[in-house]
Motif scaffolding. Structure first.
Motif, PDB file in Angstrom:
ATOM      1  N   PHE A  78       0.829  -1.204   0.000  1.00 54.07           N
ATOM      2  CA  PHE A  78       0.000   0.000   0.000  1.00 54.07           C
ATOM      3  C   PHE A  78       0.868   1.260   0.000  1.00 54.07           C
ATOM      4  N   GLU A  79       1.870   1.297   0.893  1.00 56.34           N
ATOM      5  CA  GLU A  79       2.707   2.496   0.967  1.00 56.34           C
ATOM      6  C   GLU A  79       3.548   2.662  -0.294  1.00 56.34           C
ATOM      7  N   CYS A  80       3.980   1.561  -0.884  1.00 57.06           N
ATOM      8  CA  CYS A  80       4.747   1.651  -2.130  1.00 57.06           C
ATOM      9  C   CYS A  80       3.891   2.284  -3.231  1.00 57.06           C
ATOM     10  N   TRP A  81       2.633   1.869  -3.330  1.00 57.78           N
ATOM     11  CA  TRP A  81       1.755   2.459  -4.336  1.00 57.78           C
ATOM     12  C   TRP A  81       1.524   3.949  -4.063  1.00 57.78           C
ATOM     13  N   ILE A  82       1.230   4.298  -2.805  1.00 56.35           N
ATOM     14  CA  ILE A  82       0.941   5.688  -2.477  1.00 56.35           C
ATOM     15  C   ILE A  82       2.143   6.586  -2.787  1.00 56.35           C
ATOM     16  N   HIS A  83       3.336   6.164  -2.377  1.00 56.90           N
ATOM     17  CA  HIS A  83       4.510   7.002  -2.618  1.00 56.90           C
ATOM     18  C   HIS A  83       4.944   6.985  -4.081  1.00 56.90           C
ATOM     19  N   ALA A  84       4.647   5.902  -4.801  1.00 62.79           N
ATOM     20  CA  ALA A  84       4.893   5.917  -6.244  1.00 62.79           C
ATOM     21  C   ALA A  84       4.021   6.976  -6.910  1.00 62.79           C
ATOM     22  N   GLY A  85       2.769   7.121  -6.396  1.00 63.51           N
ATOM     23  CA  GLY A  85       1.927   8.203  -6.909  1.00 63.51           C
ATOM     24  C   GLY A  85       2.492   9.571  -6.575  1.00 63.51           C
ATOM     25  N   ASP A  86       3.077   9.732  -5.374  1.00 61.93           N
ATOM     26  CA  ASP A  86       3.714  11.011  -5.026  1.00 61.93           C
ATOM     27  C   ASP A  86       4.859  11.327  -5.978  1.00 61.93           C
ATOM     28  N   TYR A 117       3.827  12.667 -14.180  1.00 64.39           N
ATOM     29  CA  TYR A 117       3.682  11.436 -14.936  1.00 64.39           C
ATOM     30  C   TYR A 117       2.461  10.693 -14.416  1.00 64.39           C
ATOM     31  N   PRO A 118       1.609  10.153 -15.296  1.00 62.65           N
ATOM     32  CA  PRO A 118       0.407   9.443 -14.815  1.00 62.65           C
ATOM     33  C   PRO A 118       0.781   8.120 -14.163  1.00 62.65           C
ATOM     34  N   TYR A 119       0.002   7.736 -13.166  1.00 62.26           N
ATOM     35  CA  TYR A 119       0.263   6.479 -12.456  1.00 62.26           C
ATOM     36  C   TYR A 119      -1.074   5.869 -12.077  1.00 62.26           C
ATOM     37  N   GLU A 120      -1.259   4.613 -12.465  1.00 63.57           N
ATOM     38  CA  GLU A 120      -2.534   3.929 -12.264  1.00 63.57           C
ATOM     39  C   GLU A 120      -2.590   3.263 -10.881  1.00 63.57           C
ATOM     40  N   PRO A 121      -3.792   3.069 -10.348  1.00 60.54           N
ATOM     41  CA  PRO A 121      -3.940   2.345  -9.075  1.00 60.54           C
ATOM     42  C   PRO A 121      -3.657   0.862  -9.265  1.00 60.54           C
ATOM     43  N   PRO A 122      -3.544   0.105  -8.195  1.00 55.51           N
ATOM     44  CA  PRO A 122      -3.296  -1.338  -8.302  1.00 55.51           C
ATOM     45  C   PRO A 122      -4.457  -2.058  -8.978  1.00 55.51           C
ATOM     46  N   SER A 123      -4.234  -3.325  -9.252  1.00 54.92           N
ATOM     47  CA  SER A 123      -5.298  -4.150  -9.825  1.00 54.92           C
ATOM     48  C   SER A 123      -6.435  -4.298  -8.816  1.00 54.92           C
ATOM     49  N   GLY A 124      -7.608  -4.683  -9.312  1.00 55.72           N
ATOM     50  CA  GLY A 124      -8.769  -4.781  -8.442  1.00 55.72           C
ATOM     51  C   GLY A 124      -8.576  -5.745  -7.280  1.00 55.72           C
ATOM     52  N   ALA A 125      -7.988  -6.916  -7.557  1.00 54.62           N
ATOM     53  CA  ALA A 125      -7.795  -7.902  -6.489  1.00 54.62           C
ATOM     54  C   ALA A 125      -6.836  -7.389  -5.425  1.00 54.62           C
ATOM     55  N   HIS A 126      -5.753  -6.733  -5.836  1.00 53.44           N
ATOM     56  CA  HIS A 126      -4.787  -6.211  -4.860  1.00 53.44           C
ATOM     57  C   HIS A 126      -5.366  -5.024  -4.102  1.00 53.44           C
ATOM     58  N   LEU A 127      -6.099  -4.183  -4.806  1.00 50.61           N
ATOM     59  CA  LEU A 127      -6.717  -3.043  -4.132  1.00 50.61           C
ATOM     60  C   LEU A 127      -7.735  -3.520  -3.093  1.00 50.61           C
ATOM     61  N   HIS A 128      -8.478  -4.573  -3.388  1.00 49.31           N
ATOM     62  CA  HIS A 128      -9.449  -5.108  -2.438  1.00 49.31           C
ATOM     63  C   HIS A 128      -8.750  -5.591  -1.163  1.00 49.31           C
ATOM     64  N   ARG A 129      -7.619  -6.255  -1.287  1.00 49.88           N
ATOM     65  CA  ARG A 129      -6.900  -6.735  -0.113  1.00 49.88           C
ATOM     66  C   ARG A 129      -6.377  -5.568   0.725  1.00 49.88           C
ATOM     67  N   MET A 130      -5.928  -4.481   0.069  1.00 47.56           N
ATOM     68  CA  MET A 130      -5.447  -3.316   0.811  1.00 47.56           C
ATOM     69  C   MET A 130      -6.590  -2.649   1.577  1.00 47.56           C
ATOM     70  N   ILE A 131      -7.735  -2.531   0.925  1.00 43.02           N
ATOM     71  CA  ILE A 131      -8.888  -1.935   1.601  1.00 43.02           C
ATOM     72  C   ILE A 131      -9.337  -2.821   2.767  1.00 43.02           C
ATOM     73  N   ASP A 132      -9.289  -4.134   2.555  1.00 45.56           N
ATOM     74  CA  ASP A 132      -9.683  -5.052   3.621  1.00 45.56           C
ATOM     75  C   ASP A 132      -8.771  -4.907   4.836  1.00 45.56           C
ATOM     76  N   LEU A 133      -7.474  -4.716   4.609  1.00 47.18           N
ATOM     77  CA  LEU A 133      -6.554  -4.518   5.734  1.00 47.18           C
ATOM     78  C   LEU A 133      -6.914  -3.242   6.497  1.00 47.18           C
ATOM     79  N   ALA A 134      -7.169  -2.149   5.772  1.00 46.08           N
ATOM     80  CA  ALA A 134      -7.535  -0.901   6.445  1.00 46.08           C
ATOM     81  C   ALA A 134      -8.829  -1.060   7.232  1.00 46.08           C
ATOM     82  N   ALA A 135      -9.810  -1.749   6.659  1.00 47.72           N
ATOM     83  CA  ALA A 135     -11.085  -1.947   7.355  1.00 47.72           C
ATOM     84  C   ALA A 135     -10.904  -2.790   8.612  1.00 47.72           C
ATOM     85  N   ARG A 136     -10.001  -3.759   8.588  1.00 49.66           N
ATOM     86  CA  ARG A 136      -9.773  -4.600   9.765  1.00 49.66           C
ATOM     87  C   ARG A 136      -9.011  -3.857  10.868  1.00 49.66           C
ATOM     88  N   VAL A 137      -8.199  -2.862  10.480  1.00 51.72           N
ATOM     89  CA  VAL A 137      -7.406  -2.106  11.462  1.00 51.72           C
ATOM     90  C   VAL A 137      -8.219  -0.941  12.034  1.00 51.72           C
TER      91      VAL A 137
END
Length: 465
Positions: free
Chosen positions: A324-332, A339-359
């Motif tokens: 998650f932090e690698c993606w966020i700072h890559a966007g920074d 330079y444009p930068y796309e978000p992660p794939s749907g499956a990976h993004l779902h796992r990142m959101i799930d971690l945040a929701a659990r914390v």
């Protein structure tokens, strides 16, 4: 009827040529000779270029006088021309002109394939001794044919398999069986590395502003692209040391046991890795080492605790946090160099959101203890149902989560839902990264406003340097 014919004497006008008898002479046998009068053979019909002499008929004398004995023929060798003519071979045909240069050049391909006739082969090879350009072309064609017709044994080479594997591994390294929970980190570090690949010196020194949320306010820190990579390497080292790997940057024990912020400050102060493009290689090597280590460590490693200073995460969650932090700072970084930068794939993004929701429940409880969130309503014991907020994430990687509001140990159920919040998946991640203030997050809200505010601020508090 006597005269020269009867005596077998040639007339003066055909001394050297056999006399072809006239029809009358052919029927007169007073001289006692065969057909032909003088006893010589008369050439028969012409067959091709040869004359075939008719066989002589037996003599049947019609002369009643016994003394009329025909004189012997002249010397048989005196007139050899008809016999010689019979066996004379046909005159040789005139030789055709040799093929032209154009024709012979067009035969070079067939000659190289050994597809010419014997005459064509002789003509081509004779031409090659006289024409240098054609000789060069013939040599190239013959070499090419040699490549097409290599003589090989039909038996398989026992080393064939090892050579094929060696060649394949040289072109593409063997894929490591990365665990599912480590795949997002593998993907995001690879994407960031691809972004950095074409950076020049100017881009590595481009200014980057890091943003996160502390207490009730937003905090920023100015650094460079190289500084961001150094920060990622320092925090990734928390996972590396938990796995027993070497510390990438030597630091004092106090900083080594501290959280991400202290470790980052220690790396920025250290001179071992100047904040230039040289920091890319050690960060890249460290990320590859982490992937290899967790991939071959076995299933039990997923629950290994990774300390973050004030709290700890299981290794599988720590790897998601690092992705998650690698993606966020890559966007920074991408924003810093426009330079444009796309978000992660749907499956990976779902796992990142799930971690945040659990914390989120634990973070909300911490804010409540600090007096930054509304107190719990009622006494909730572990495992008992309590109030909950429904977090609906829309878009790719989305889903529904029920967040317990009064205690992390409570069971969140739809029957006790008091509020409903809807956000886009990327918007929620930016909120959890501290890049969007809670009050500015584009959310759909329904229900208890106080509960909604507490959850949004708790999501922003997940961020850190």
């Amino acid at each position: 009827m006597t005269g020269p014919m009867e005596q077998g004497e040639p007339t003066p006008d055909d001394e050297n040529t056999p006399r072809i008898p006239s029809p009358r002479a052919a029927g007169d046998d007073l001289a006692g000779g065969g057909r032909g009068g003088s006893g010589t053979f008369v050439p028969g019909p012409r067959e091709g270029n040869r004359f075939t002499a008719p066989e002589p008929e037996p003599h049947a004398s019609m002369d009643p006088e016994p003394h009329s004995v025909p004189e012997p023929d002249p010397e048989p060798q005196a007139a050899p021309e008809p016999e010689a003519t019979v066996h004379e071979p046909a005159p040789p045909e005139a030789h055709a002109d040799p093929p032209s240069h154009t024709v012979l050049k067009s035969l070079l391909g067939a000659w190289a394939l050994a597809a010419c006739s014997a005459e064509e082969t002789d003509a081509v090879e004779a031409h090659l001794t006289e024409c240098a350009p054609c000789a060069d072309e013939a040599l190239r064609l013959r070499d090419a044919v040699g490549l097409l017709h290599t003589e090989r044994s039909l038996d398989l080479d026992p080393m064939l398999r090892s050579r094929v594997l060696e060649n394949c591994l040289g072109r593409r390294p063997a894929r490591i069986p990365v665990p599912v929970w480590a795949a997002p980190y593998d993907a995001e570090t690879a994407r960031l590395d691809a972004l950095l690949n074409d950076f020049g010196d100017a881009e590595w020194h481009a200014p980057v502003r890091l943003k996160w949320f502390e207490q009730e306010r937003r905090v920023t820190r100015r650094t460079t692209v190289a500084g961001v990579i150094g920060h990622l390497m320092a925090v990734d080292a928390l996972v590396a040391t938990a796995l027993g790997l070497d510390e990438p940057v030597p630091m004092d024990p106090e900083a080594a046991s501290a959280g991400p912020t202290a470790r980052t400050e220690a790396l920025w102060r250290a001179g071992q890795y100047p904040l230039t493009r040289t920091v890319r290689e050690p960060w890249r090597e460290q990320s590859h080492t982490l992937i290899r280590t967790v991939s071959f460590a076995g299933r039990g490693v997923a629950e290994l605790a990774v300390p973050y200073g004030e709290f700890a995460l299981p290794l599988q969650d720590a790897m998601l946090d690092r992705a998650f932090e690698c993606w966020i700072h890559a966007g920074d970084i991408a924003d810093a160099v426009d330079y444009p930068y796309e978000p992660p794939s749907g499956a990976h993004l779902h796992r990142m959101i799930d971690l945040a929701a659990r914390v989120l429940p634990t973070t909300l409880a911490g804010r409540r203890r600090a007096g930054l969130a509304a107190p719990a309503r009622g006494l909730v014991t572990a495992g008992s149902p309590g109030r909950s907020l429904r977090l609906e994430i829309e878009g790719v990687g989305g889903g529904d989560w029920h967040i317990p509001l009064d205690s992390p140990a409570a069971v969140a159920s739809p029957e006790h839902e008091v509020a409903h919040v809807a956000l886009d998946g990327v918007e929620f991640c930016r909120l959890a990264a501290g890049h969007v203030p809670p009050q500015d997050a584009a959310v759909g809200q329904l229900g208890d406003r106080e509960a909604i505010r507490d959850v949004l601020f708790a999501a922003a508090s997940l961020s850190r340097l």
